[in-house]
Design an enzyme around this catalytic site. Structure first.
Site, PDB file in Angstrom:
ATOM      1  N   ASP A  97       0.854  -1.195   0.000  1.00 40.56           N
ATOM      2  CA  ASP A  97       0.000   0.000   0.000  1.00 40.56           C
ATOM      3  C   ASP A  97       0.887   1.241   0.000  1.00 40.56           C
ATOM      4  OD1 ASP A  97      -2.149   1.586  -0.083  1.00 40.56           O
ATOM      5  OD2 ASP A  97      -2.949   1.071   1.886  1.00 40.56           O
ATOM      6  N   HIS A 205      -7.814   0.660   7.832  1.00 41.38           N
ATOM      7  CA  HIS A 205      -8.105   1.999   7.310  1.00 41.38           C
ATOM      8  C   HIS A 205      -9.403   2.529   7.917  1.00 41.38           C
ATOM      9  CE1 HIS A 205      -5.467   1.047   3.576  1.00 41.38           C
ATOM     10  NE2 HIS A 205      -4.765   1.329   4.656  1.00 41.38           N
ATOM     11  N   HIS A 408       4.457   4.922  13.241  1.00 43.53           N
ATOM     12  CA  HIS A 408       3.285   5.280  12.414  1.00 43.53           C
ATOM     13  C   HIS A 408       1.960   4.868  13.038  1.00 43.53           C
ATOM     14  CE1 HIS A 408       2.717   1.127  11.380  1.00 43.53           C
ATOM     15  NE2 HIS A 408       1.877   1.381  10.407  1.00 43.53           N
ATOM     16  N   GLY A 411       0.729  -0.582  16.231  1.00 45.44           N
ATOM     17  CA  GLY A 411       1.368  -1.860  15.950  1.00 45.44           C
ATOM     18  C   GLY A 411       0.555  -3.024  16.512  1.00 45.44           C
ATOM     19  N   LYS A 484     -15.310   2.569   9.267  1.00 42.92           N
ATOM     20  CA  LYS A 484     -14.220   1.706   8.799  1.00 42.92           C
ATOM     21  C   LYS A 484     -14.749   0.674   7.808  1.00 42.92           C
ATOM     22  CE  LYS A 484     -12.059  -1.299  10.995  1.00 42.92           C
ATOM     23  NZ  LYS A 484     -12.305  -2.175   9.858  1.00 42.92           N
TER      24      LYS A 484
END
Lengths: 485, 143
Positions: A97, A205, A408, A411, A484
Site C-alpha cells: 500500500d 483503514h 506510524h 502496531g 471503517k
C-alpha cells in the site's frame, strides 16, 4: 517472549543486533523501543530487521521503530537508507500500500456541538466515503484521466475543484512526488485503480471524528501552532493509501525484480519478499517512477476523501467548510521511498530512504516544511486503534540518526483471527457506543479484527518515540465517531 | 475445507495453508482460501460470469502467486469474487502453463458478508511443496 541472545542494549531506547547476528549483514540492526515494547516484539521483527541489513548499499543501520511488528520483507516499522549509486530499491521496503498515510483536518466545532449530531455525521460520512472490499469512488475518471491523476497527485485535485491551495501546502511533498511517470505503470495497475479515487478500503483503514480534550494536551504552544486552540475541539483523522492501483504497482515490480535480481545483478537474499534492483538500474528507476505515481494516487485519494468530509460537515451544520475552520493540519505518508539529504559519516549526502510503516519526522527549520511549522517541526500523525485514540506529535532535530523517522501507529500484537475469536464485531460496536464512540462499518468481522486489544498500547508507543527523541507528543486525540471498511 | 488459516506467522496479515491431491487441486484450494479471506459466505457467490485465465511461469510456486494475484486483480478491476472451477497445469520445456476457468459474480456486501480487502499476495514464507503424496502451499496475504 525471549529476545535474541546477541541483542545488546545501547541506551534506554536503542537495542542493537550486531553484524555477526546473521550471515550477510552489512550493518547492525537497531530496534528503537522501551523495555516494555521490546519484550513484546515477535522473533520475526529481529529476523526481518537483520535481513534488511543485508541489502546492498545500506547505510548506517537497519532500523525498526517502536511500533514495529512482523511484516513481509521489511518489518512493519522498518527504516533503511541506501546509497543511490551502489544501493537498491525494494518494494518490500515500502509495502504494497504505497503512500498509505494519515491526514488530520481541524474544525472550530467543540465536542458539545458535535455530540448531538454524531450519529448523523458518521452515517453521512459512511455513505460519502466508500469503504470495504472492492469499493469504487464517486470521481468518474477515465483511464487516460487517471494517468494525469497519478502524475500530478493533489495538484490534479486542485485543478478539478477538489482541493484548496493550502491543502497542498499542508501535505508532504506538496501532495505530488515529482518524477512520476504513468508509462512506468502497467495497464493492469491502471485498470485496477482508476475508479477507486476517494475510497477508504478496509483492514486498519478508517476515518475518525476525534476530540482534543484539555487534559490530553502535552504541549500547549505547539498544539496552538498546529491549530488546536479551543477546549474539546473536534478534528477529523483518516488513514488510507493508494488502493488497488498502488497494490498492483508493488506486485508488478516485485515479480519483475525477482526475474532480474539474481540473474542480471547477482543479488542473493534471505527472503524473496525483499526482491530488489539496483536503484540506478533501468528496473530500479522504472519502479521508482511507478512508485511515485502510486504515492500521488495516495495523496489524491486522501484529498478527495477530505473534500467529501467537508461536504458532509457543511451539510450537517449548514455552514461552509471555511466557516467551520476545516483546515488541514498535515498529511503525512508512512509507506514510501524518497531521495533525501542526510548526514552520513559527517557529510550531507543524498540517500534513498525506505520507510515502511514509519513516518517522516522533520525537526524545526528543516527544508520542505510549511513556514508555519518552521519553529515547531513537522506535525507527525500516529494513528492508534479505533478504541484508544491517536496522537499528534512534532518532529525533532534529534531524530537525525533514524533519517528523521518515527513510528506510524500502535502496531498489532495479536493476529486477526485471534482477535476475531476473542471479540464479536456486533458486541464491540455496541460496547463502543456505550463508551461514546459511534461506529459504522462495512464488516462486523473486519471490525472485530481491529479491536483495541489486538494492538500495542498507543500511549506507550508515543511515549517511546518521545524518549527516543524521534517525535514529541503534542496532543492525544480520542475518538467519538468512526467509519471503517 | 482443503485450507486452514494460520495464526502464528502473520500478525497483521492473513496466512493460510492449503492442500490438494494434485497441483490443480492445490490451486483450487488456494483460490477458495483467498475468497474466504474476503467473504464469509463464499457459497453465496453465484457463478454468473465465467472468465478464462492463461498464465505461465518457470517456477510452479510463482505460477500460483500469479494465479492468486490475477483473482485479486479481478476483485478490484471488475468487482468480481471468483471461484476456481477448473484448473489445468501442464509443463512444457521447463515452463509451467496454467489454463483455468473461474466464475463468480459482482461483490454484494449484503449477500457475501464481506470481511477484509486483500491487497496482494506476499512472498513472505510463500511455499509450494509435494510431501506425503499431497501438494501443499503456505500463503501470506497482505490485507
Amino acid at each position: 517472549m525471549s529476545l535474541p541472545l546477541q541483542l545488546r542494549k545501547i541506551s534506554d531506547t536503542i537495542w542493537e543486533l550486531p553484524v555477526t547476528y546473521k550471515d550477510g549483514m552489512l550493518v547492525p540492526a537497531r530496534i528503537i523501543a522501551s523495555d516494555s515494547l521490546i519484550g513484546g516484539m515477535e522473533a520475526g521483527v529481529f529476523d526481518q530487521a537483520a535481513n534488511v541489513a543485508c541489502l546492498p548499499g545500506i547505510l548506517n543501520y537497519s532500523y525498526c521503530m517502536p511500533d514495529g511488528h512482523w511484516g513481509y520483507g521489511f518489518p512493519i516499522g522498518g527504516v533503511a537508507a541506501f546509497d543511490p549509486a551502489t544501493g537498491v530499491i525494494s518494494p518490500g521496503g515500502i509495502g504494497f500500500d504505497i503512500n498509505c498515510g494519515m491526514r488530520l483536518c481541524l474544525t472550530t466545532l467543540t465536542e458539545e456541538e458535535v455530540r448531538p449530531r454524531i450519529r448523523e455525521l458518521v452515517d453521512q460520512l459512511f455513505f460519502a466515503i466508500p469503504t470495504g472490499v472492492g469499493c469504487t469512488g464517486f470521481v468518474r475518471c477515465s483511464r487516460s484521466k487517471f494517468r494525469r491523476v497519478i502524475e500530478n497527485g493533489s495538484r490534479w485535485c486542485l485543478e478539478n475543484g477538489l482541493a484548496l491551495p493550502e491543502d497542498l501546502e499542508m501535505t508532504e511533498e506538496g501532495g505530488c512526488f515529482e518524477g512520476a511517470d504513468a508509462d512506468a505503470c502497467s495497464e493492469k495497475a491502471i485498470e485496477r485503480g482508476y475508479d477507486q479515487i476517494g475510497t477508504l478500503g478496509s483492514g486498519n483503514h478508517y476515518c475518525e471524528i476525534q476530540v482534543a480534550r484539555s487534559e490530553n494536551i502535552f504541549d500547549e504552544a505547539t498544539a496552538r501552532a498546529f491549530g488546536i486552540t479551543i477546549p474539546n475541539q473536534v478534528v477529523i483523522m483518516f488513514h488510507c493509501g493508494s488502493r488497488g492501483f498502488g497494490h498492483q504497482v508493488a506486485s508488478d515490480y516485485l515479480q519483475s525484480f525477482l526475474k532480474v535480481m539474481t540473474t542480471k545483478y547477482g543479488i542473493k537474499l534471505h527472503d524473496r519478499e525483499l526482491a530488489c534492483a539496483p536503484f540506478r538500474s533501468p528496473e530500479g528507476q522504472a519502479y521508482f517512477a511507478a512508485m511515485k505515481c502510486a504515492a500521488n494516487m495516495g495523496f489524491a485519494n486522501r484529498q478527495v476523501i477530505l473534500h467529501r468530509i467537508r461536504e458532509v460537515f457543511s451539510r450537517v451544520f449548514s455552514r461552509s467548510p471555511e466557516d467551520l475552520g476545516m483546515r488541514v493540519v498535515y498529511d503525512v505518508a508512512h509507506n514510501t521511498a524518497k531521495l533525501e539529504k542526510h548526514l552520513i559519516d559527517g557529510e550531507q549526502r543524498e540517500v534513498l530512504v525506505h520507510r515502511k510503516g514509519a513516518t517522516r519526522s522533520f525537526g524545526p527549520g528543516m527544508p520542505g516544511l510549511p513556514d508555519c511549522y518552521r519553529e515547531t517541526g513537522q506535525p507527525v500523525i500516529i494513528g492508534g486503534s479505533m478504541e484508544t485514540g491517536s496522537y499528534l506529535l512534532a518532529g525533532m532535530a534529534s531524530a537525525a540518526p533514524t533519517f528523521y523517522t518515527t513510528a506510524h501507529g500502535s502496531g498489532r500484537t495479536m493476529s486477526r483471527h485471534q482477535a476475531k475469536k476473542m471479540v464479536q464485531g456486533r458486541k464491540l460496536l455496541d460496547d463502543m457506543e456505550h463508551r461514546g464512540i459511534h461506529v459504522r462499518t462495512a464488516s462486523y468481522g473486519g471490525l472485530a479484527e481491529e479491536a483495541g486489544l489486538a494492538y500495542k498500547d498507543i500511549d506507550v508507543v508515543a511515549l517511546a518515540t518521545e524518549e527516543a527523541g524521534l517525535s514529541r507528543r503534542v496532543v492525544k486525540l480520542v475518538p467519538i465517531g468512526n467509519i471503517k471498511g | 475445507m482443503p485450507f486452514r488459516f494460520l495464526e502464528e506467522i502473520a500478525t497483521a496479515d492473513v496466512a493460510f495453508k492449503a492442500w490438494g491431491n494434485s497441483q490443480e487441486e492445490l490451486f483450487i484450494s488456494c483460490a477458495a482460501a483467498l475468497m474466504r479471506t474476503m467473504a464469509e459466505a463464499p457459497d453465496q457467490v453465484v457463478r454468473r460470469q465465467e472468465i478464462s485465465i492463461r498464465l505461465e511461469h518457470e517456477e510452479l510456486d510463482l505460477l500460483l502467486f500469479s494465479f492468486l494475484q490475477e483473482l485479486i486483480f479481478f476483485k478490484d478491476a471488475r468487482r468480481l469474487l471468483l471461484h476456481a472451477d477448473k484448473v489445468v497445469i501442464e509443463e512444457h520445456d521447463g515452463i509451467f502453463i496454467l489454463n483455468a476457468i473461474v466464475s463468480g459474480e459482482q461483490i454484494d456486501g449484503g449477500k457475501h458478508h464481506l470481511l477484509i480487502d486483500v491487497k496482494a499476495v506476499t512472498l513472505h514464507r510463500f511455499q509450494v511443496l509435494y510431501k506425503g503424496n499431497v501438494w501443499k502451499a503456505v500463503v501470506v496475504l497482505d490485507v
